[in-house]
Write an enzyme that holds these catalytic residues in place. Structure first.
Site, short mmCIF file in Angstrom:
data_model
loop_
_atom_site.label_atom_id
_atom_site.label_comp_id
_atom_site.label_asym_id
_atom_site.label_seq_id
_atom_site.Cartn_x
_atom_site.Cartn_y
_atom_site.Cartn_z
N ASP A 8 1.69 44.36 5.03
CA ASP A 8 1.66 44.26 3.56
C ASP A 8 0.45 43.45 3.06
O ASP A 8 0.61 42.51 2.26
CB ASP A 8 2.95 43.59 3.05
CG ASP A 8 4.21 44.19 3.66
OD1 ASP A 8 4.26 45.42 3.82
OD2 ASP A 8 5.14 43.42 3.98
N GLU A 165 7.93 51.77 -2.56
CA GLU A 165 7.61 50.33 -2.66
C GLU A 165 6.09 50.16 -2.62
O GLU A 165 5.35 51.14 -2.65
CB GLU A 165 8.24 49.60 -1.47
CG GLU A 165 7.73 50.12 -0.12
CD GLU A 165 8.54 49.64 1.07
OE1 GLU A 165 9.60 49.03 0.90
OE2 GLU A 165 8.08 49.89 2.21
O1 FUB Z 1 7.23 43.72 5.32
C1 FUB Z 1 8.50 43.74 4.73
C2 FUB Z 1 8.69 44.95 3.85
O2 FUB Z 1 8.36 46.13 4.58
C3 FUB Z 1 7.80 45.02 2.63
O3 FUB Z 1 8.27 44.27 1.56
C4 FUB Z 1 7.78 46.48 2.36
O4 FUB Z 1 6.79 46.90 1.49
C5 FUB Z 1 7.63 47.05 3.74
O5 FUB Z 1 6.30 47.07 4.17
#
Ligand code: FUB
Length: 274
Positions: A8, A165
């Site tokens: 991320d 997301e």
């Molecule tokens: O790294 C944790 C979670 O996994 C993130 O918040 C999401 O976007 C996904 O990458």
């Protein structure tokens, strides 16, 4: 880009240095509890600046330290972060912290506006306004007040095809680009799509998928990106993929590739490189 398991990535440029703010990865159930920052002068060699925020200092969230975002206003750095699927904001006078929780409570509580309250992204428009985008399963967007720690209105839902997301918004030649991740980070087909608009809060018109796995090269699950725009007009996409070799949904690594545009402003599909 940086050694080890990190995900991320939020790329930033402050005072002549590049920074990456990632999720700490390689932990079962995405159970990170601290945030690190990395810095560089050339995008090639990176220095681990150590822990910039530890959830041990947060009263309302102890784990799932995920997917931060950062900006600076009037000498204060605002660090938006996840803890226990809620979003908080911490400040510091330095891009490498230490960061301190400002509100003593979440800015967005779990599920407050639909979906998981994760993956904040702060966008500073060229008219001085700033916006926070966030969400999993539901893309939320809202203008921030000038204190950067409260909202002007109730966040709205932004309609985007297959949004999961990892919201990212940037502006180029007067057009707003909303990039986001599709599928799941624990799936090999996790990928990045985008949409465009004439306004930061939309409505957005669907673009296309512009970053995806290349299984013939063993590159899988390319997603959750951020964007670096250089004064030269060059753009880079910074994202994560399953680590090579042997990665999976919580053993991910940070990558960078060039991102280019067609004459009509559409994004040329990115070729992920080893
Ligand atoms: O790294 C944790 C979670 O996994 C993130 O918040 C999401 O976007 C996904 O990458």
């Amino acid at each position: 880009m940086i050694k080890g398991y990190w995900a991320d990535p939020q790329i930033a440029f402050f005072n002549g240095r590049f920074y990456i703010y990632p999720t700490t990865d390689g932990i079962a159930n995405w159970g990170a509890t601290v945030f690190h920052a990395f810095s560089s002068t050339d995008l090639a060699s990176w220095k681990d600046e150590g822990i910039i925020l530890d959830l041990a200092t947060i009263s309302w969230g102890t784990t799932k330290a995920w997917a931060p975002a950062i900006t600076v206003k009037n000498g204060t750095y605002y660090f938006y972060f996840c803890a226990t699927q809620q979003i908080g904001v911490a400040t510091s006078t330095s891009p490498t912290g230490p960061f301190k929780d400002v509100l003593g409570k979440p800015l967005v509580t779990n599920g407050q506006y639909g979906g998981q309250s994760i993956d904040p992204y702060v966008f500073d428009d060229d008219d001085g306004r700033s916006y926070l985008f966030f969400g999993n399963g539901n893309a939320n967007g809202v203008e921030l007040n000038s204190d950067m720690t409260s909202f002007k209105t109730i966040p709205i839902t932004i309609a985007l095809n297959d949004f999961r997301e990892g919201s990212v918004v940037f502006k180029r030649n007067g057009r707003y680009y909303f990039m986001y991740s599709v599928s799941g980070t624990d799936s090999p087909d996790y990928r990045v799509a985008y949409a465009t608009s004439s306004s930061p809060l939309g409505p957005y018109t669907a673009g296309a998928t512009i970053l995806q796995s290349n299984s013939s090269l063993g590159i899988l699950s390319t997603g959750h990106n951020s964007v670096l725009a250089l004064p030269s007009g060059e753009y880079y996409i910074v994202y994560h993929r399953w680590a090579i070799p042997g990665g999976d949904g919580n053993h991910r690594e940070v990558c960078i590739d060039k991102m280019t545009f067609n004459a009509d402003g559409t994004i040329v599909p990115v070729v992920p490189t080893l």
